[in-house]
Design an enzyme around this catalytic site. Structure first.
Site, PDB file in Angstrom:
ATOM      1  N   LYS A  72      57.577 -63.996  40.775  1.00 56.78           N
ATOM      2  CA  LYS A  72      56.232 -64.556  40.545  1.00 56.78           C
ATOM      3  C   LYS A  72      55.433 -64.766  41.839  1.00 56.78           C
ATOM      4  O   LYS A  72      54.225 -64.563  41.860  1.00 56.78           O
ATOM      5  CB  LYS A  72      56.321 -65.870  39.762  1.00 56.78           C
ATOM      6  CG  LYS A  72      56.698 -65.661  38.292  1.00 56.78           C
ATOM      7  CD  LYS A  72      56.641 -66.974  37.521  1.00 56.78           C
ATOM      8  CE  LYS A  72      56.993 -66.749  36.061  1.00 56.78           C
ATOM      9  NZ  LYS A  72      56.826 -67.971  35.243  1.00 56.78           N
ATOM     10  N   ARG A  87      62.617 -62.600  25.954  1.00 55.73           N
ATOM     11  CA  ARG A  87      62.137 -62.547  24.548  1.00 55.73           C
ATOM     12  C   ARG A  87      60.737 -61.942  24.481  1.00 55.73           C
ATOM     13  O   ARG A  87      60.186 -61.785  23.399  1.00 55.73           O
ATOM     14  CB  ARG A  87      62.073 -63.943  23.934  1.00 55.73           C
ATOM     15  CG  ARG A  87      63.290 -64.793  24.161  1.00 55.73           C
ATOM     16  CD  ARG A  87      64.445 -64.384  23.263  1.00 55.73           C
ATOM     17  NE  ARG A  87      65.654 -65.003  23.778  1.00 55.73           N
ATOM     18  CZ  ARG A  87      66.877 -64.762  23.379  1.00 55.73           C
ATOM     19  NH1 ARG A  87      67.085 -63.878  22.446  1.00 55.73           N
ATOM     20  NH2 ARG A  87      67.903 -65.376  23.898  1.00 55.73           N
ATOM     21  N   ASP A  96      50.830 -69.679  32.297  1.00 50.35           N
ATOM     22  CA  ASP A  96      51.826 -70.696  31.928  1.00 50.35           C
ATOM     23  C   ASP A  96      51.179 -72.037  31.569  1.00 50.35           C
ATOM     24  O   ASP A  96      51.547 -72.664  30.570  1.00 50.35           O
ATOM     25  CB  ASP A  96      52.827 -70.912  33.076  1.00 50.35           C
ATOM     26  CG  ASP A  96      53.854 -69.788  33.173  1.00 50.35           C
ATOM     27  OD1 ASP A  96      54.069 -69.096  32.165  1.00 50.35           O
ATOM     28  OD2 ASP A  96      54.435 -69.622  34.253  1.00 50.35           O
TER      29      ASP A  96
END
Ligand code: ATR
Length: 283
Positions: A74, A23, A110
């Site tokens: 990551k 998204r 995050d």
């Protein structure tokens, strides 16, 4: 590493494998339009078998000023950086890369996104003064534990179905963190001002989280990092019991806002229009 000539159109994007469901393009292109920033945000599939650093260098050559990083890259991204922010170092994982003057800076937004989501969703910041219970011990849990520790929460309780995974996280954290049994989750919720579900329980296609909420402190905040579905069984029950329920879109939007600011120097607003666009997209 070479970088592109000044004045060329700016590019940004998300690196993952796969990236088709992300998204992030919706979020960033909304903010680019709003702030009149002439840039693009692209989906950048990078095969885990490929040379990650070489892929980043090619992107920088091509006019990228930065990128988000998602599964499964990551940790690989962390290793490929020239320098890293403190948050990235704490997590050993990078979700945001800044490509500037031929160098790669790795950041992790995050945890910051998680706290910003709580602050936006819970008018009363009482959760900071009370114990917090975190369920799950994956990468998301690690980022959230670090953020809670940094936010000054003095009693952070961690449980995971596989207790050993929770135990393995503990050495990275200070005395505030304690590990308990998955079976004891209801008891450990006693007096907690915050309950965070980072497990896949409650996600579309997975069973719901089986846990009573009666031991939480009055006015506690219950949050689920999952956003498919938006209203998990956990959040619905929390709301019905008078707790503050915060869904996973908050963390998604706020971690993106922090990335956007690193690339374009403007902190974009997380507003109701953006949220509505995401909700529509998810439907
Ligand atoms: P992340 O995406 O945050 O890195 P993950 O590695 O995919 O997380 O892990 C998902 C989490 O959901 C794990 O904490 C997992 O518990 P285990 O470590 O025991 O596998 C948890 N989880 C998944 N299914 C579960 C279930 N049926 N009951 C309890 N926990 C579950």
């Amino acid at each position: 590493m070479a970088s592109q000539a000044k004045g060329a159109p700016q590019k940004s994007g998300i690196i993952g494998w796969p990236v088709s469901h992300s998204r992030s393009p919706l979020l960033h292109t909304y903010w680019m339009q709003k702030h009149n920033i002439q840039a693009s945000y692209e989906r950048c599939p990078v095969n885990p078998a490929d040379d990650f650093r070489a892929a980043l260098e090619a992107m920088a050559q091509d006019g990228f000023v930065g990128a988000n990083v998602t599964i499964p890259h990551k940790e690989t991204a962390f290793a490929a950086m020239d320098s890293r922010t403190e948050a990235a170092q704490k997590l050993g994982a990078v979700n945001t890369i800044v490509m500037r003057e031929g160098r790669l800076l790795g950041a992790n937004t995050d945890g910051e996104g998680f706290i910003a989501s709580l602050e936006a969703g819970a008018a009363d910041p009482d959760w900071r003064q009370k114990p917090a219970l975190v369920l799950g011990a994956g990468g998301a849990a690690r980022a959230i534990l670090a953020a809670l520790e940094q936010a000054g929460v003095g009693d952070i309780r961690l449980v995971n179905r596989t207790r050993a995974r929770a135990e393995a996280l503990a050495p990275s954290f200070g005395q505030a963190l304690s590990v308990g049994d998955w079976q004891a989750r209801e008891d450990l919720a006693k007096d907690c001002g915050l309950l965070v579900n980072t497990t896949s329980l409650g996600m579309q296609g997975a069973p719901a989280l089986d846990m009573g909420l009666q031991n939480l402190a009055d006015g506690a905040v219950v949050t689920d990092i999952v956003y498919t579905p938006l209203e998990t069984d956990l959040l619905a029950r929390a709301r019905a019991s008078g707790f503050v329920a915060i869904d996973g879109l908050g963390m998604l939007m706020h971690q993106a806002a922090a990335s956007f600011e690193m690339w374009f120097g403007v902190r974009p607003q997380v507003d109701a229009v953006l949220r509505a666009l995401l909700v529509e997209d998810l439907a």
